[in-house]
Every structure is written in C-alpha cells, then in structure tokens.
Motif scaffolding. Sequence first.
Motif, PDB file in Angstrom:
ATOM      1  N   CYS A  18       0.816  -1.196   0.000  1.00 38.94           N
ATOM      2  CA  CYS A  18       0.000   0.000   0.000  1.00 38.94           C
ATOM      3  C   CYS A  18       0.862   1.262   0.000  1.00 38.94           C
ATOM      4  O   CYS A  18       1.745   1.411   0.844  1.00 38.94           O
ATOM      5  CB  CYS A  18      -0.872  -0.081   1.270  1.00 38.94           C
ATOM      6  SG  CYS A  18      -2.056   1.206   1.391  1.00 38.94           S
ATOM      7  N   ASP A  19       0.604   2.141  -0.937  1.00 39.18           N
ATOM      8  CA  ASP A  19       1.249   3.458  -0.987  1.00 39.18           C
ATOM      9  C   ASP A  19       0.791   4.297   0.220  1.00 39.18           C
ATOM     10  O   ASP A  19      -0.208   3.952   0.872  1.00 39.18           O
ATOM     11  CB  ASP A  19       0.829   4.121  -2.309  1.00 39.18           C
ATOM     12  CG  ASP A  19       1.399   5.507  -2.475  1.00 39.18           C
ATOM     13  OD1 ASP A  19       2.532   5.749  -2.028  1.00 39.18           O
ATOM     14  OD2 ASP A  19       0.693   6.359  -3.062  1.00 39.18           O
ATOM     15  N   ILE A  20       1.507   5.373   0.501  1.00 43.75           N
ATOM     16  CA  ILE A  20       1.111   6.221   1.632  1.00 43.75           C
ATOM     17  C   ILE A  20       0.477   7.544   1.171  1.00 43.75           C
ATOM     18  O   ILE A  20      -0.694   7.792   1.461  1.00 43.75           O
ATOM     19  CB  ILE A  20       2.312   6.467   2.572  1.00 43.75           C
ATOM     20  CG1 ILE A  20       2.740   5.129   3.205  1.00 43.75           C
ATOM     21  CG2 ILE A  20       1.925   7.481   3.675  1.00 43.75           C
ATOM     22  CD1 ILE A  20       3.953   5.217   4.102  1.00 43.75           C
ATOM     23  N   ASP A  21       1.235   8.379   0.458  1.00 41.84           N
ATOM     24  CA  ASP A  21       0.712   9.706   0.112  1.00 41.84           C
ATOM     25  C   ASP A  21      -0.493   9.608  -0.816  1.00 41.84           C
ATOM     26  O   ASP A  21      -0.433   8.977  -1.867  1.00 41.84           O
ATOM     27  CB  ASP A  21       1.816  10.558  -0.532  1.00 41.84           C
ATOM     28  CG  ASP A  21       2.880  10.940   0.485  1.00 41.84           C
ATOM     29  OD1 ASP A  21       2.515  11.495   1.539  1.00 41.84           O
ATOM     30  OD2 ASP A  21       4.071  10.662   0.239  1.00 41.84           O
ATOM     31  N   GLU A  22      -1.575  10.224  -0.389  1.00 40.93           N
ATOM     32  CA  GLU A  22      -2.864  10.228  -1.100  1.00 40.93           C
ATOM     33  C   GLU A  22      -3.587   8.880  -1.019  1.00 40.93           C
ATOM     34  O   GLU A  22      -4.633   8.702  -1.625  1.00 40.93           O
ATOM     35  CB  GLU A  22      -2.729  10.655  -2.567  1.00 40.93           C
ATOM     36  CG  GLU A  22      -2.784  12.157  -2.778  1.00 40.93           C
ATOM     37  CD  GLU A  22      -4.035  12.812  -2.204  1.00 40.93           C
ATOM     38  OE1 GLU A  22      -5.143  12.407  -2.524  1.00 40.93           O
ATOM     39  OE2 GLU A  22      -3.873  13.748  -1.401  1.00 40.93           O
ATOM     40  N   VAL A  23      -3.013   7.919  -0.306  1.00 44.94           N
ATOM     41  CA  VAL A  23      -3.689   6.628  -0.142  1.00 44.94           C
ATOM     42  C   VAL A  23      -3.997   6.403   1.342  1.00 44.94           C
ATOM     43  O   VAL A  23      -5.156   6.346   1.742  1.00 44.94           O
ATOM     44  CB  VAL A  23      -2.853   5.482  -0.753  1.00 44.94           C
ATOM     45  CG1 VAL A  23      -3.496   4.135  -0.468  1.00 44.94           C
ATOM     46  CG2 VAL A  23      -2.736   5.681  -2.266  1.00 44.94           C
ATOM     47  N   ILE A 153      -1.915  -1.006  -3.962  1.00 47.34           N
ATOM     48  CA  ILE A 153      -2.805   0.166  -3.976  1.00 47.34           C
ATOM     49  C   ILE A 153      -1.960   1.431  -4.114  1.00 47.34           C
ATOM     50  O   ILE A 153      -1.021   1.643  -3.337  1.00 47.34           O
ATOM     51  CB  ILE A 153      -3.626   0.259  -2.666  1.00 47.34           C
ATOM     52  CG1 ILE A 153      -4.254  -1.082  -2.317  1.00 47.34           C
ATOM     53  CG2 ILE A 153      -4.689   1.347  -2.773  1.00 47.34           C
ATOM     54  CD1 ILE A 153      -4.754  -1.172  -0.880  1.00 47.34           C
ATOM     55  N   ASP A 154      -2.298   2.281  -5.091  1.00 50.15           N
ATOM     56  CA  ASP A 154      -1.514   3.503  -5.324  1.00 50.15           C
ATOM     57  C   ASP A 154      -2.378   4.524  -6.067  1.00 50.15           C
ATOM     58  O   ASP A 154      -3.349   4.154  -6.733  1.00 50.15           O
ATOM     59  CB  ASP A 154      -0.274   3.158  -6.171  1.00 50.15           C
ATOM     60  CG  ASP A 154       0.873   4.120  -5.943  1.00 50.15           C
ATOM     61  OD1 ASP A 154       1.885   3.701  -5.347  1.00 50.15           O
ATOM     62  OD2 ASP A 154       0.769   5.304  -6.355  1.00 50.15           O
ATOM     63  N   ASP A 155      -2.015   5.798  -5.932  1.00 48.39           N
ATOM     64  CA  ASP A 155      -2.753   6.849  -6.646  1.00 48.39           C
ATOM     65  C   ASP A 155      -2.113   7.187  -7.993  1.00 48.39           C
ATOM     66  O   ASP A 155      -2.736   7.837  -8.825  1.00 48.39           O
ATOM     67  CB  ASP A 155      -2.843   8.135  -5.798  1.00 48.39           C
ATOM     68  CG  ASP A 155      -1.482   8.691  -5.432  1.00 48.39           C
ATOM     69  OD1 ASP A 155      -0.615   7.907  -5.014  1.00 48.39           O
ATOM     70  OD2 ASP A 155      -1.282   9.918  -5.564  1.00 48.39           O
TER      71      ASP A 155
HETATM   72 MG   LIG Z   1       0.894   8.323  -3.547  1.00 43.42          MG
END
Ligand SMILES: [Mg+2]
Length: 213
Positions: A18-23, A153-155
């Motif tokens: 899982c991504d962090i920024d925006e997720v 999962i990523d934006d």
């Molecule tokens: Mg991101």
Amino acid sequence: MNDILAALGQSCRPLIICDIDEVVMEFLDPFQAYLASIEYRLHPDSFKLTGNIRRIADNVCATKEECAKFQEAFFAVQDQWQKPARNARIVLDGFKDDADIVFLTAMPPRHEIVRRALLDLHEFHFPMIATEDAKGPVAARLIGERGVPAVFIDDIHTNLHSVRTHAPGCLLINLMANDVFRALAPDPGERVVKARDWDHAGALIRAHFKAHA
Ligand SMILES: [Mg+2]
C-alpha cells in the motif's frame, strides 16, 4: 527492507502492498495548506504539481526546482501537516489478522524517521519501505515465489503500471484521497481497478482474496 522480506518469507498469508501519500495519508490537502503558509498556491489545472504551483502575490509559476524544494521542505515537517485518509486505518485494521500489510512509499529514505513517527501517531503500525526506485521490482520481491494473493494500492498510474509489469498476478487498485485531483487523473488503463474510497477498496481486496484462497 531485508527484515521485511525475511518476515514475509515465513508467511503464507495474502499480501497488501500500500502506498502512503494520497492513499493512507492525505498529501494534497495538507501540501496545499503548507504552500499557503509560504504564500504559494497549488492550482488544480491538471494532474501534476510542477507548473501548477504559483506565488500568491504575483501569480508567478514556481520552477521545477522550486517545486522540488517545496516538496522536500514539506516532507521534513510532514508530521505537522498530514492526516490519515478517511477510513484508511479502519479498513486496513480489518485485514491485519489475516493478511500481511506493507507500506511502499516513493519518498526519499532520508524522511523515513519522521514518516514512521507520523504513521505511528495515527496507529498505522505496519512496516514501511521508502524508496525512490520503481515500485514494480520491489513489489515482485515482496510477493516472491510464495503464491499468495497480493494487492497493490496507489494513486499514481506509473506505479500501478510498474507493478503490473513486474507482478502480473497482483490486483491493482487505483485509490486517491483528493476528489479534485482524482477527477483530473488520466484513466489508469488495463487491469487497474479504480476504487471510489477505502470502503470500496476493502470490498475489492476481500473479493480478490476470496477468489484466490
Ligand atoms: Mg501516492
């Protein structure tokens, strides 16, 4: 990263990368608030930062170098600005007894300590890898040869496409907290599923794990 790989090597549970920024954490809203504090504004004219950040006083566009400097300065004080994305923790906590969860963030590793503190403050006690390398090869190493169902999962579409190339069996979920920029995002393309929010992402993950149990 080696300790995370070693721990995963002993596990036969499904994997959520899982991504962090925006997720997991909001990035754009707090970054906009940070920019306002230094008299700049991010204009949602297109799906990018560079070219859309302008000085409030005279509307002069920040250069690529200035945009990079703003991001660098923001990452150094991120714990004062960033907040969890809505329902991220509730949904991830719902999987923690049955799946391995690893954060994979495209952030310079020098900000790892402050990010770890931010995550722990909001009770996201999952292991994290901070890297500026492409995410696909990292995801492939995390999944390994264990044959477990995996989700990424990523934006950002390029990250999703990198994982699509290197970990072909992985479910790819496009999730972005910020509504304004999500509406500007290009189509994520083949084999990438768009999630409206964390509840929707949770349902997609559950269905994928069930189908591949
Ligand atoms: Mg991101």
